[in-house]
Design an enzyme around this catalytic site. Structure first.
Site, PDB file in Angstrom:
ATOM      1  N   ASP B  28       1.467 -26.249 -28.463  1.00 62.17           N
ATOM      2  CA  ASP B  28       0.772 -26.634 -29.521  1.00 62.17           C
ATOM      3  C   ASP B  28      -0.861 -26.618 -29.381  1.00 62.17           C
ATOM      4  O   ASP B  28      -1.268 -27.141 -28.533  1.00 62.17           O
ATOM      5  CB  ASP B  28       1.172 -28.236 -29.759  1.00 62.17           C
ATOM      6  CG  ASP B  28       0.503 -28.738 -30.839  1.00 62.17           C
ATOM      7  OD1 ASP B  28      -0.404 -28.470 -31.529  1.00 62.17           O
ATOM      8  OD2 ASP B  28       1.003 -29.983 -31.307  1.00 62.17           O
ATOM      9  N   GLU B  78     -14.034 -16.910  -5.862  1.00 60.88           N
ATOM     10  CA  GLU B  78     -12.883 -16.726  -5.232  1.00 60.88           C
ATOM     11  C   GLU B  78     -11.836 -15.593  -5.764  1.00 60.88           C
ATOM     12  O   GLU B  78     -10.686 -15.574  -5.790  1.00 60.88           O
ATOM     13  CB  GLU B  78     -11.963 -17.954  -5.495  1.00 60.88           C
ATOM     14  CG  GLU B  78     -11.983 -18.617  -7.108  1.00 60.88           C
ATOM     15  CD  GLU B  78     -10.616 -19.015  -7.334  1.00 60.88           C
ATOM     16  OE1 GLU B  78     -10.129 -20.081  -7.112  1.00 60.88           O
ATOM     17  OE2 GLU B  78      -9.867 -18.175  -8.126  1.00 60.88           O
ATOM     18  N   CYS B 110     -14.139 -23.567  -6.149  1.00 62.03           N
ATOM     19  CA  CYS B 110     -15.289 -23.364  -7.191  1.00 62.03           C
ATOM     20  C   CYS B 110     -16.701 -23.819  -6.651  1.00 62.03           C
ATOM     21  O   CYS B 110     -17.497 -23.988  -7.748  1.00 62.03           O
ATOM     22  CB  CYS B 110     -14.778 -24.318  -8.531  1.00 62.03           C
ATOM     23  SG  CYS B 110     -13.334 -23.605  -9.110  1.00 62.03           S
ATOM     24  N   ARG B 197      -1.292 -33.190 -11.876  1.00 59.63           N
ATOM     25  CA  ARG B 197      -2.338 -34.525 -12.510  1.00 59.63           C
ATOM     26  C   ARG B 197      -2.768 -34.792 -11.002  1.00 59.63           C
ATOM     27  O   ARG B 197      -3.977 -35.568 -11.157  1.00 59.63           O
ATOM     28  CB  ARG B 197      -1.603 -35.722 -13.088  1.00 59.63           C
ATOM     29  CG  ARG B 197      -1.049 -35.225 -14.317  1.00 59.63           C
ATOM     30  CD  ARG B 197      -0.331 -36.407 -15.028  1.00 59.63           C
ATOM     31  NE  ARG B 197      -1.340 -37.714 -14.995  1.00 59.63           N
ATOM     32  CZ  ARG B 197      -2.126 -37.923 -15.730  1.00 59.63           C
ATOM     33  NH1 ARG B 197      -2.393 -37.080 -16.662  1.00 59.63           N
ATOM     34  NH2 ARG B 197      -2.845 -39.220 -15.777  1.00 59.63           N
ATOM     35  N   THR B 199      -4.836 -33.213  -9.504  1.00 63.34           N
ATOM     36  CA  THR B 199      -6.172 -32.441  -9.555  1.00 63.34           C
ATOM     37  C   THR B 199      -7.100 -33.553 -10.097  1.00 63.34           C
ATOM     38  O   THR B 199      -8.500 -33.486  -9.753  1.00 63.34           O
ATOM     39  CB  THR B 199      -6.179 -31.310 -10.105  1.00 63.34           C
ATOM     40  OG1 THR B 199      -7.122 -30.405  -9.737  1.00 63.34           O
ATOM     41  CG2 THR B 199      -6.324 -31.486 -11.619  1.00 63.34           C
ATOM     42  N   HIS B 232     -19.131 -29.837 -12.465  1.00 61.47           N
ATOM     43  CA  HIS B 232     -18.114 -28.798 -12.489  1.00 61.47           C
ATOM     44  C   HIS B 232     -17.065 -28.991 -13.656  1.00 61.47           C
ATOM     45  O   HIS B 232     -16.971 -30.234 -14.031  1.00 61.47           O
ATOM     46  CB  HIS B 232     -17.565 -28.872 -11.122  1.00 61.47           C
ATOM     47  CG  HIS B 232     -16.096 -27.688 -11.181  1.00 61.47           C
ATOM     48  ND1 HIS B 232     -16.431 -26.503 -11.445  1.00 61.47           N
ATOM     49  CD2 HIS B 232     -14.965 -27.806 -10.942  1.00 61.47           C
ATOM     50  CE1 HIS B 232     -15.386 -25.840 -11.591  1.00 61.47           C
ATOM     51  NE2 HIS B 232     -14.437 -26.687 -11.275  1.00 61.47           N
ATOM     52  N   LYS B 237     -12.767 -31.968 -20.556  1.00 60.76           N
ATOM     53  CA  LYS B 237     -12.369 -33.469 -20.291  1.00 60.76           C
ATOM     54  C   LYS B 237     -13.244 -33.984 -18.967  1.00 60.76           C
ATOM     55  O   LYS B 237     -13.862 -35.184 -19.106  1.00 60.76           O
ATOM     56  CB  LYS B 237     -10.867 -33.432 -20.418  1.00 60.76           C
ATOM     57  CG  LYS B 237     -10.265 -34.034 -21.740  1.00 60.76           C
ATOM     58  CD  LYS B 237     -10.166 -35.331 -22.017  1.00 60.76           C
ATOM     59  CE  LYS B 237     -10.253 -35.908 -23.512  1.00 60.76           C
ATOM     60  NZ  LYS B 237      -8.788 -35.644 -23.909  1.00 60.76           N
ATOM     61  N   ARG B 241     -15.714 -37.173 -18.698  1.00 61.85           N
ATOM     62  CA  ARG B 241     -15.236 -38.524 -18.345  1.00 61.85           C
ATOM     63  C   ARG B 241     -15.991 -38.985 -16.986  1.00 61.85           C
ATOM     64  O   ARG B 241     -16.481 -40.105 -16.718  1.00 61.85           O
ATOM     65  CB  ARG B 241     -13.653 -38.342 -17.896  1.00 61.85           C
ATOM     66  CG  ARG B 241     -13.084 -39.906 -17.922  1.00 61.85           C
ATOM     67  CD  ARG B 241     -11.648 -39.651 -17.678  1.00 61.85           C
ATOM     68  NE  ARG B 241     -11.213 -40.413 -16.450  1.00 61.85           N
ATOM     69  CZ  ARG B 241      -9.941 -40.487 -15.860  1.00 61.85           C
ATOM     70  NH1 ARG B 241      -9.215 -39.074 -16.151  1.00 61.85           N
ATOM     71  NH2 ARG B 241      -9.678 -41.210 -15.090  1.00 61.85           N
ATOM     72  N   ASN B 264     -13.733 -21.981 -17.705  1.00 63.32           N
ATOM     73  CA  ASN B 264     -14.024 -22.437 -16.338  1.00 63.32           C
ATOM     74  C   ASN B 264     -14.344 -21.201 -15.817  1.00 63.32           C
ATOM     75  O   ASN B 264     -13.391 -20.499 -15.323  1.00 63.32           O
ATOM     76  CB  ASN B 264     -12.745 -23.247 -15.864  1.00 63.32           C
ATOM     77  CG  ASN B 264     -13.162 -23.560 -14.320  1.00 63.32           C
ATOM     78  OD1 ASN B 264     -14.403 -23.383 -13.872  1.00 63.32           O
ATOM     79  ND2 ASN B 264     -12.284 -24.061 -13.602  1.00 63.32           N
TER      80      ASN B 264
END
Lengths: 133, 346, 389
Positions: B28, B78, B110, B197, B199, B232, B237, B241, B264
């Site tokens: 979706d 990387e 990163c 999650r 991460t 970063h 999101k 946040r 990213n």
């Protein structure tokens, strides 16, 4: 292309280095050791020059042939550009659709992969043209 | 004072939309867009890689200010084109820096790009070199169908760092480093794996916020003392946040938040956001910049724009947002061809 | 300098010769030429072999020795050498043979050209035929021979306002003539719209603008005045002009993409040597490795004004019954393009015409022919003027 054959032209391909005749001032790309117009008077005196990276499309084509090295690019644009220094340089034009290309369109040099021996082989870098926006 | 003498970014021309990837995998798209705050990502052309992106980014930096005395070039990524054979030498050759220069490749998740910046800063401050180059660039990989495929993008930024004629002084840098294994790729594997999650809280947020807080503590600053902040950007999101958690307003992070449109760019991620900020920053503006690398940590920077910015030729290279806007969309089939994901016959 | 004559000709059909090797092709044409000259093999004093790509197609170099051996001439210990100038290898071999007889060094020489292209894949063919452009500075970057010629075509349309249809006129004419040549690779007639709508090769040039990759061989026997007196041929055909010129290797090095300076120079010199001019020429074999190359040559030699060749062809010029007949053989486009043989095959056709033996494609009162053989995008050009004397 064997490694030494590619390696010895690094500088010319990476930085678009040509030669200039100190006698008549003509600039050549690809580089040459003798000026066809000044002959002996230029031998040993030809100077390396970095060709300014901007120019205009002088002529263009879209190549549809099966060229093994360019399989992932087919069909690809190939042009001759008239550089701002007056010298003509041929090469691929990327990052633009064929229908948007016109003679006279401003282009500039971009550093790109040109070919690779195979997935495990050496990667050969060089110049391609991109639109100069 | 050590700082940024010039900067330049390069984002490949091609883009793929979240809708197009979601269509192929039966996901979706709206869910993903609102979940990740990503709408599209950049895709390298079949003739682009970390070396070509690095060179183009650095040429943009040099077009803005031609810096002669360069003593070091470090490329953090990387996705170096070779497993064994350096990228920074290709960059050094393409710029005509060889042979009298020191160079190395960095690989540090990163934040390899910011690790390179810190190394160059140290070399400049010690007097070992006059100017040095730090580049962060990637053509990152996401496994087909994996959540990462929506974000793994391509791009990079180059900084010329020196003591003289800086357009932005780096007044402080601070790092935390831990082994928090939320993302990895084993030798010989085409695609990375991640801890889902895991991460989030223990990896990204813990490192980014602790470094940001420490920098402000060391500098005696508060969020409102900064004109801009950039973190970063593995997706839209997370940095949004993190900014909220730290007390930054949307107006402070908006200019540097590029991930919703180009995805990213890994080692190029935060620093390309920083580059977008430098595109508009004015003298005396303050910037808080924090990178993050999985299983690596975070590097923070307190940056102040100098008066030199007034005479600096930013217009000599395309601004980051201008590059973002000039993207061209491709479909998933072309994307798999460009990324060489199709299994070819011999 | 002595006069040089053509006393014998031989050729294979051009096309796909699956059953014949490179050596078989050249021997077939060679034996025909020797028979046609009505001489014995042992009278041949030297061999000049034109070949472009045997080293890449069948990994065979030392083609001179190969030709000499399998023509049965190595036991005579004669000198045999290969001449390589890309697509102009054949013409260059003729020029070398001409010089060797004109100088007085030899009286009778064999000039043979051969190419074998169907022993390699289609993909490899594209790279091999592009072997005559600059590998480091053109093909490395993707500039194939067809691609480079397409750049000339685009510029031609841009500078002269020439229409795509006009460029397509030469393949149409070549096929019309080729349809009457039993040695031609393609014997079908085509229309302008067929050319334009064919598979794109390098925009604006399509498959039907481009000469095919053909197998084939062609051979000439050249002789001095002395030798000709001895043989007494029915029709005495003299090479009254032979000249070769060169230009910058890569297209980007030329000031003007539409100027073929080597073609102009070699043709002017050859015509001057024959004490003639272009107006006297009845038959022209132009090097249409692509339609645009063929047209640019016709303009460069002064047959048509610049940018107008296609228009003239539309009006009927070039047809075998017009004032000047162009590519009566079918040209490279329809007769075929076995590179090493191509330049020699052009002269074989000219001799057939001058002897009056071209049957349905015979040009009336054919007494002077001009053949132009070119390498790559014009880096080398060889012009030969032939006359009935």
């Amino acid at each position: 292309m064997t490694i030494p054959r590619y390696w010895r032209e690094f500088q010319h391909r990476y930085r678009l280095i040509g030669t200039k005749c100190p006698k008549c001032g003509r600039i050549y790309f690809p580089p040459r050791e003798v000026c066809p117009y000044c002959h002996r008077e230029s031998i040993g005196k030809m100077q390396k020059v970095e060709i300014k990276n901007t120019g205009k499309v002088y002529s263009y084509t879209v190549i549809h042939q099966d060229v093994p090295d360019f399989k992932f690019l087919k069909p690809y644009l190939f042009i001759i550009a008239e550089m701002d220094s007056g010298v003509k340089v041929s090469g691929q034009l990327v990052d633009v659709s064929p229908e948007d290309v016109r003679i006279g369109m401003p282009v500039r040099i971009s550093f790109r992969r040109i070919r690779e021996e195979d997935r495990a082989g050496i990667i050969e870098y060089g110049y391609k043209f991109i639109p100069d926006e | 004072m050590v700082g940024i003498v010039s900067y330049g970014s390069y984002i490949p021309r091609w883009r793929i939309k979240v809708e197009e990837i979601a269509r192929v995998w039966g996901e979706d798209a709206e869910d993903i867009k609102s979940g990740l705050f990503i709408y599209s990502k950049s895709v390298p052309g079949p003739d682009e890689d970390t070396a070509t992106i690095s060179v183009e980014a650095l040429r943009n930096a040099m077009n803005r200010k031609s810096v002669k005395d360069v003593g070091a070039v470090y490329v953090g990524s990387e996705s170096h084109p070779y497993a064994v054979k350096p990228t920074s030498t290709i960059v050094a050759e393409a710029m005509g820096f060889t042979p009298e220069i020191t160079a190395a490749d960095y690989e540090f998740a990163c934040k390899a790009g910011t690790a390179a910046m810190q190394s160059v800063m140290g070399m400049v401050e010690s007097g070992m070199i006059k100017n040095g180059i730090a580049i962060g660039a990637d053509t990152s990989q996401g496994a087909p169908g994996d959540a990462l495929e929506y974000s793994a993008a391509a791009g990079g930024t180059a900084f010329i760092i020196g003591n003289d004629n800086t357009i932005a002084d780096i007044k402080r840098t601070y790092s935390v480093t831990t082994d928090t294994p939320d993302f990895w790729r084993r030798e010989g594997q085409d695609y990375p794996r991640h801890g889902g999650r895991f991460t989030g809280e223990p990896a990204y947020f813990r490192h980014v916020t602790s470094v940001a807080k420490k920098i402000m503590e060391l500098m005696g600053t508060k969020p409102e003392d900064y004109t801009y902040a950039v973190f970063h950007q593995p997706n839209g999101k997370f940095p949004t946040r993190a900014a909220r958690m730290l007390g930054f307003k949307e107006s402070q992070i908006k200019q540097g938040l590029i991930v919703p449109y180009i995805g990213n760019t890994y080692s190029g991620s935060m620093i390309t956001g920083l580059s977008a900020i430098l595109d508009i920053a004015k003298p005396e503006d303050r910037i808080l910049a924090v990178s993050f690398g999985s299983g690596a940590g975070s590097d923070g920077f307190h940056i102040e724009i100098t008066k030199n910015m007034e005479d600096y030729r930013r217009e000599n290279a395309k601004a980051v947002w201008k590059q973002i806007e000039s993207g061209k969309y491709i479909d998933y089939a072309i994307y798999t061809k460009f990324k060489k994901k199709i299994k070819m016959g011999d | 300098m002595r006069d040089v004559y053509i006393i014998g000709i031989g050729q294979t059909k051009y096309g796909e010769h699956w059953e014949k090797s490179l050596r078989a092709l050249v021997v077939e044409a060679g034996l025909k030429a020797i028979e046609d000259a009505n001489i014995y093999s042992k009278e041949i004093q030297a061999i000049f072999g034109g070949n472009m790509s045997a080293g890449s197609t069948i990994y065979q170099d030392n083609i001179g020795s190969l030709i000499s051996d399998f023509s049965g001439l190595s036991v005579n210990r004669i000198p045999a050498m290969r001449i390589e100038n890309g697509s102009a290898s054949g013409g260059a071999a003729v020029h070398a043979g001409f010089v060797s007889v004109a100088s007085g060094f030899y009286d009778t020489v064999l000039v043979g050209g051969v190419e074998k292209l169907t022993d390699v894949s289609m993909e490899d063919q594209a790279e091999i035929v592009s072997g005559e452009v600059d590998q480091e500075w053109e093909l490395f970057n993707g500039g194939t021979l067809a691609g480079l010629q397409a750049l000339m075509a685009r510029r031609y349309m841009h500078e002269y306002g020439a229409k795509r249809e006009e460029i397509a006129m030469l393949p149409v004419l070549s096929h019309e003539h080729g349809s009457e040549n039993p040695y031609a690779h393609f014997r079908n007639r085509i229309k302008v719209e067929d050319v334009i709508n064919a598979t794109m090769v390098a925009d604006p040039l399509t498959m039907l603008d481009m000469a095919p990759a053909s197998d084939g061989a062609a051979v000439l026997i050249l002789a001095s005045e002395e030798k000709v007196r001895q043989i007494k041929p029915e029709v005495k055909i003299k090479i009254s002009g032979s000249a070769m010129s060169s230009d910058f290797m890569s297209l980007q090095s030329r000031e003007n993409l539409l100027e073929l300076k080597a073609v102009r120079d070699s043709t002017e010199k050859a015509l001057k040597m024959s004490k003639s001019d272009i107006k006297r020429v009845k038959i022209v074999e132009t090097h249409d490795s692509s339609s645009i190359m063929g047209l640019l040559i016709l303009e460069e030699i002064g047959l048509f004004p610049k940018g107008k060749a296609g228009k003239y062809l539309e009006e009927g010029y070039g047809h075998k019954d017009s004032r000047v007949a162009i590519n009566t053989s079918g040209g490279l486009k329809a007769k075929g393009h076995p590179m090493g043989a191509t330049g020699i095959g052009q002269i074989v056709e000219s001799v057939i015409q001058l002897r009056g033996k071209a049957e349905k494609r015979q040009v009336h009162n054919a007494d002077m022919a001009l053949a132009i053989n070119v390498a790559g995008t014009g880096s080398a050009s060889i012009s030969h003027v032939l006359e009935v004397v």
